[in-house]
Motif scaffolding. Sequence first.
Motif, PDB file in Angstrom:
ATOM      1  N   LEU A   1      -7.993 -21.633  -9.121  1.00  0.00           N
ATOM      2  CA  LEU A   1      -7.365 -22.465  -8.262  1.00  0.00           C
ATOM      3  C   LEU A   1      -7.967 -22.691  -6.812  1.00  0.00           C
ATOM      4  CD1 LEU A   1      -3.705 -21.642  -8.934  1.00  0.00           C
ATOM      5  CD2 LEU A   1      -4.549 -23.759  -9.564  1.00  0.00           C
ATOM      6  N   ALA A   2      -8.265 -21.427  -6.380  1.00  0.00           N
ATOM      7  CA  ALA A   2      -8.951 -21.340  -4.970  1.00  0.00           C
ATOM      8  C   ALA A   2     -10.264 -21.991  -4.941  1.00  0.00           C
ATOM      9  CB  ALA A   2      -9.107 -20.025  -4.735  1.00  0.00           C
ATOM     10  N   VAL A   3     -10.980 -22.036  -6.096  1.00  0.00           N
ATOM     11  CA  VAL A   3     -12.180 -22.654  -6.102  1.00  0.00           C
ATOM     12  C   VAL A   3     -12.235 -24.340  -6.348  1.00  0.00           C
ATOM     13  CG1 VAL A   3     -14.309 -22.955  -7.293  1.00  0.00           C
ATOM     14  CG2 VAL A   3     -13.448 -20.691  -6.712  1.00  0.00           C
ATOM     15  N   PHE A   4     -10.983 -24.651  -7.352  1.00  0.00           N
ATOM     16  CA  PHE A   4     -11.251 -26.161  -7.379  1.00  0.00           C
ATOM     17  C   PHE A   4     -10.074 -26.954  -7.077  1.00  0.00           C
ATOM     18  CE2 PHE A   4     -13.746 -23.917 -11.026  1.00  0.00           C
ATOM     19  CZ  PHE A   4     -14.744 -24.716 -10.850  1.00  0.00           C
ATOM     20  N   VAL A   5      -8.788 -26.422  -6.954  1.00  0.00           N
ATOM     21  CA  VAL A   5      -7.870 -27.103  -6.498  1.00  0.00           C
ATOM     22  C   VAL A   5      -7.700 -27.026  -4.952  1.00  0.00           C
ATOM     23  CG1 VAL A   5      -5.319 -27.216  -6.511  1.00  0.00           C
ATOM     24  CG2 VAL A   5      -6.550 -26.728  -8.669  1.00  0.00           C
ATOM     25  N   ALA A   6      -7.666 -25.913  -4.432  1.00  0.00           N
ATOM     26  CA  ALA A   6      -7.493 -25.608  -2.952  1.00  0.00           C
ATOM     27  C   ALA A   6      -8.517 -26.525  -2.193  1.00  0.00           C
ATOM     28  CB  ALA A   6      -7.714 -24.303  -2.566  1.00  0.00           C
ATOM     29  N   PRO A   7      -9.776 -26.592  -2.326  1.00  0.00           N
ATOM     30  CA  PRO A   7     -10.427 -27.614  -1.592  1.00  0.00           C
ATOM     31  C   PRO A   7     -10.130 -29.083  -1.610  1.00  0.00           C
ATOM     32  CG  PRO A   7     -12.127 -26.092  -2.765  1.00  0.00           C
ATOM     33  CD  PRO A   7     -10.512 -25.963  -3.359  1.00  0.00           C
TER      34      PRO A   7
ATOM     35  N   ASN B   1     -18.177 -23.051  -0.726  1.00  0.00           N
ATOM     36  CA  ASN B   1     -17.438 -21.933   0.186  1.00  0.00           C
ATOM     37  C   ASN B   1     -16.780 -20.945  -0.582  1.00  0.00           C
ATOM     38  OD1 ASN B   1     -17.568 -20.429   2.812  1.00  0.00           O
ATOM     39  ND2 ASN B   1     -15.372 -20.928   2.685  1.00  0.00           N
ATOM     40  N   ASN B   2     -15.780 -21.778  -1.338  1.00  0.00           N
ATOM     41  CA  ASN B   2     -14.600 -20.918  -2.093  1.00  0.00           C
ATOM     42  C   ASN B   2     -15.304 -20.200  -3.347  1.00  0.00           C
ATOM     43  OD1 ASN B   2     -12.997 -21.580  -0.090  1.00  0.00           O
ATOM     44  ND2 ASN B   2     -11.585 -22.891  -1.341  1.00  0.00           N
ATOM     45  N   ALA B   3     -16.132 -20.994  -3.952  1.00  0.00           N
ATOM     46  CA  ALA B   3     -16.970 -20.356  -5.095  1.00  0.00           C
ATOM     47  C   ALA B   3     -17.917 -19.194  -4.778  1.00  0.00           C
ATOM     48  CB  ALA B   3     -17.744 -21.540  -5.669  1.00  0.00           C
TER      49      ALA B   3
ATOM     50  N   SER C   1     -17.141 -17.067  -2.339  1.00  0.00           N
ATOM     51  CA  SER C   1     -16.144 -16.082  -2.076  1.00  0.00           C
ATOM     52  C   SER C   1     -15.604 -15.335  -3.237  1.00  0.00           C
ATOM     53  CB  SER C   1     -15.152 -16.503  -1.217  1.00  0.00           C
ATOM     54  OG  SER C   1     -15.487 -17.055  -0.084  1.00  0.00           O
ATOM     55  N   ALA C   2     -15.367 -16.357  -4.346  1.00  0.00           N
ATOM     56  CA  ALA C   2     -14.762 -16.062  -5.682  1.00  0.00           C
ATOM     57  C   ALA C   2     -15.704 -15.156  -6.405  1.00  0.00           C
ATOM     58  CB  ALA C   2     -14.317 -17.237  -6.269  1.00  0.00           C
ATOM     59  N   VAL C   3     -17.038 -15.662  -6.545  1.00  0.00           N
ATOM     60  CA  VAL C   3     -17.926 -14.808  -7.200  1.00  0.00           C
ATOM     61  C   VAL C   3     -18.166 -13.523  -6.483  1.00  0.00           C
ATOM     62  CG1 VAL C   3     -20.608 -14.803  -7.791  1.00  0.00           C
ATOM     63  CG2 VAL C   3     -19.141 -16.673  -8.116  1.00  0.00           C
ATOM     64  N   SER C   4     -18.112 -13.362  -5.084  1.00  0.00           N
ATOM     65  CA  SER C   4     -18.354 -12.210  -4.535  1.00  0.00           C
ATOM     66  C   SER C   4     -17.175 -11.199  -4.898  1.00  0.00           C
ATOM     67  CB  SER C   4     -18.257 -12.468  -3.022  1.00  0.00           C
ATOM     68  OG  SER C   4     -19.394 -13.210  -2.489  1.00  0.00           O
ATOM     69  N   ILE C   5     -15.907 -11.732  -4.701  1.00  0.00           N
ATOM     70  CA  ILE C   5     -14.999 -10.866  -5.098  1.00  0.00           C
ATOM     71  C   ILE C   5     -15.100 -10.347  -6.542  1.00  0.00           C
ATOM     72  CG2 ILE C   5     -12.145 -10.931  -5.700  1.00  0.00           C
ATOM     73  CD1 ILE C   5     -12.174 -12.939  -3.512  1.00  0.00           C
ATOM     74  N   LEU C   6     -15.459 -10.873  -7.567  1.00  0.00           N
ATOM     75  CA  LEU C   6     -15.545 -10.681  -9.072  1.00  0.00           C
ATOM     76  C   LEU C   6     -16.716  -9.658  -8.815  1.00  0.00           C
ATOM     77  CD1 LEU C   6     -15.052 -14.124 -10.798  1.00  0.00           C
ATOM     78  CD2 LEU C   6     -13.605 -12.229 -10.760  1.00  0.00           C
ATOM     79  N   LEU C   7     -17.696  -9.848  -8.210  1.00  0.00           N
ATOM     80  CA  LEU C   7     -18.883  -8.905  -8.314  1.00  0.00           C
ATOM     81  C   LEU C   7     -18.491  -7.519  -7.836  1.00  0.00           C
ATOM     82  CD1 LEU C   7     -21.951 -11.168  -7.394  1.00  0.00           C
ATOM     83  CD2 LEU C   7     -21.433 -10.244  -9.711  1.00  0.00           C
TER      84      LEU C   7
END
Length: 108
Positions: free
Chosen positions: A12-18, A90-92, A94-100
């Motif tokens: 949601l943060a990557v695709f909907v929020a932007p 930008n959100n992607a 961040s999301a990838v960084s969180i997952l890593l």
Amino acid sequence: VAPFTMYGLLLLAVFVAPICEEVLFRGFLFAGFMRAMPVAYAAILSAFIFAAAHNDLASFPVLFCIGLLLAFVRWRTRSLWPSILLHLLNNAWSAVSILLVLHGVLHV
């Protein structure tokens, strides 16, 4: 349950929020402010509201700068799509960084 919830929130943060945030902050607020004030003031005010809306004092300076950049892109291109794409990227990131970090690949 928790991992699925986390993945769902990240999606949601990557695709909907932007999309939602760009329509609100650059499509509605920034565009409206530009009708009432010079573009620089409109960008600063919309970036301030964008950063404040995230309700994270520690991230406020970075979010304010991102808001300025996205307003500039919206103004320069006269389209919401480039700012949506940049926001999504930008959100992607961040999301990838969180997952890593969560999977132990990166260490903070």
